[in-house]
Enzyme design. Structure first.
Site, mmCIF file in Angstrom:
data_model
loop_
_atom_site.group_PDB
_atom_site.id
_atom_site.type_symbol
_atom_site.label_atom_id
_atom_site.label_comp_id
_atom_site.label_asym_id
_atom_site.label_seq_id
_atom_site.Cartn_x
_atom_site.Cartn_y
_atom_site.Cartn_z
ATOM 1 N N HIS A 178 69.027 104.694 42.321
ATOM 2 C CA HIS A 178 69.883 104.724 41.131
ATOM 3 C C HIS A 178 69.028 104.935 39.899
ATOM 4 O O HIS A 178 67.793 104.868 39.975
ATOM 5 C CB HIS A 178 70.755 103.467 41.032
ATOM 6 N N ASP B 185 63.858 100.869 35.829
ATOM 7 C CA ASP B 185 62.824 100.251 36.673
ATOM 8 C C ASP B 185 62.741 100.903 38.050
ATOM 9 O O ASP B 185 61.868 100.552 38.845
ATOM 10 C CB ASP B 185 63.023 98.728 36.788
ATOM 11 N N HIS B 186 63.622 101.886 38.312
ATOM 12 C CA HIS B 186 63.574 102.619 39.579
ATOM 13 C C HIS B 186 63.227 104.100 39.383
ATOM 14 O O HIS B 186 63.002 104.807 40.372
ATOM 15 C CB HIS B 186 64.912 102.511 40.313
ATOM 16 N N HIS C 238 76.258 98.272 43.548
ATOM 17 C CA HIS C 238 75.480 97.819 42.399
ATOM 18 C C HIS C 238 76.318 98.035 41.136
ATOM 19 O O HIS C 238 77.420 98.564 41.208
ATOM 20 C CB HIS C 238 74.159 98.607 42.364
#
Lengths: 304, 304
Positions: free
Chosen positions: B60, B64-65, B138
């Site tokens: 996603h 932070d990804h 999520h």
């Protein structure tokens, strides 16, 4: 007043050097110049109180100077920052951050003001310092910066004040502020009798990325510290106009022409694992040159 | 076949944990799941030959990804990569990379194919493995992944082959490939006489970020290794549906229901500097749970 070189690599981080970012700490405020990938991790490793960052200046939008910005804004939001932040950068930076917010890559829940730079001049005018900008000469639009502390009050002649029996407190403050005072005995004292001439403020210039140009000299003029890119060695001088970068010798020439007091070489190409050559070339032209490594700390002192 | 947890923090990097990224190395290929800020620096610190990355799967678009993706693409370009790369991610990832290229933050000079995920199913079908996806649960659109090695040839009965005087070379290869052969003496040998039944391939599921959901169990079903987020401890179970995350106990329940053989807990909230509690909670439900730290290496073995 100190400078911490958080990331000192050109183009990409290496095992030794993180991507470009420099912090300047001044009386509790922290200012960031550029914000390459890994900047927040470097700040966490530094002694800086980085929650106090009040302004971020992005020179240009190449990834190695800006890829750490989304993360730092996200982290401020996650950690419930409420203090406002100003972010300065070239046109495009607003759209960049807007789109990242739209697709939820960045989440911002505190006051961030994004200011796109349109012309040279003063960007930030705080009580005790200013930050000015001028356009550099890189392959894309790129702005350099100079931090200027405002003139500080002159030296207060304690001995003379005692001799004249000037009481501690408001009367002395008024002298420091440049006002005349009248003592209880009716004697009038002019400030210049007790207080020396204002001392010039300290200054730090930040010139990344650029090939040698008049505006880099303009920004660096008379500064106590010049932070200048030094991507390559002098054997590549001929290429710099085309590549939009500077050699170590060219960085030193800018420091010399600008009569800077001190030069820090940064933005070192990963091809120089041991960049002694770059430092040697710079010192041959400008002896007060130093090589920056990640997390080096430089205390900024004035000439007087 | 090994997994290296490059970054194991949730939300933001800390001094101990970098942002989310996991590498899977399989016979020379390297696959990346997520690419948080600092991933390329972590790869440089890892034993992986990361120039061999052939596919990146972004679950996603939270920073932070994904904040490390522009940098890694830039570095591949700077280092003259020519090998094609596939980047998979949720809708929006194309626009994200297009705009970053427009404003010159990312420079790409090698073949990159960006694939936006529209439905569950197989995304990548290589000679020896596949990668499938399914939608997780999520706060924004998020996809989980499972890497499945294709069934491997069964055990070759060396002793029996010698006894039957099957010569080394093409005849033996044909048996392994499932074909009957005829020896010089006219004897016909069926493959099942010499070669055991195909052995199941090994599999690794990647479920970040998600609260407990059927699709996480579906992806993890029977896997040799499940990499699952474990952002919080079990005292916060009630909040997870709202926050779109899992506790350590919930991660363990997913592993248990899916009959995974092994569970790696990652995406640990910075609030747990010493996350023994999380591991203890998980092990109470699923004993084969392990805590991931940055740059841990996990060899993936099959049940047989």
């Amino acid at each position: 007043m100190r400078v911490v070189t958080l990331g000192t690599s050109a183009g990409r981080p290496t095992a030794q050097r993180s991507a470009s970012a420099v912090a300047l700490e001044y009386e509790g405020d922290v200012i960031l110049f550029d914000c390459g990938e890994g900047t927040q991790a470097q700040l966490a490793r530094s002694p800086l109180r980085w929650g106090n960052i009040n302004a971020i200046f992005i020179g240009h939008l190449h990834g190695d100077h800006v890829n750490g910005l989304p993360g730092i804004l996200g982290t401020f939001s996650l950690t419930d920052r409420t203090m406002p932040l100003k972010v300065f950068g070239p046109p495009g930076i607003k759209r960049y951050l807007e789109i990242l917010q739209e697709i939820k890559t960045v989440w911002i829940n505190f006051p961030v003001e994004i200011i796109e730079i349109r012309k040279s001049g003063t960007l930030l005018d705080e009580k005790k310092y200013q930050v000015e900008t001028a356009r550099l000469d890189h392959v894309i639009e790129c702005w350099g910066y100079v931090f200027r502390e405002k003139p500080r009050p002159g030296h207060f002649d304690e001995a003379k004040a005692e001799a004249l029996k000037i009481p501690h407190g408001p009367l002395r403050s008024r002298l420091v502020q440049g006002q005349s005072i009248t003592l209880e005995n009716g004697q009038v004292i002019a400030p210049q009798e007790i207080v020396g001439p204002p001392r010039p403020g300290r200054s730090v210039a930040y010139c990344l990325d650029t090939c040698p140009c008049e505006n880099a000299i303009f920004l660096a003029r008379g500064t106590d510290l010049l932070i200048h890119e030094s991507t390559f060695d002098d054997s590549l001088r001929e290429e710099m106009k085309k590549w939009g970068h500077s050699t170590s010798g060219q960085a030193a020439e800018t420091a010399l022409k600008a009569k800077s007091r001190r030069l820090i070489l940064t933005h070192i190409s990963p091809r120089y694992a041991e960049p002694e050559l770059l430092l040697k070339e710079a010192k041959g032209i400008f002896p007060e040159a130093e090589m920056a490594w990640d997390l080096n700390e430089f205390i900024v002192e004035s000439a007087e």
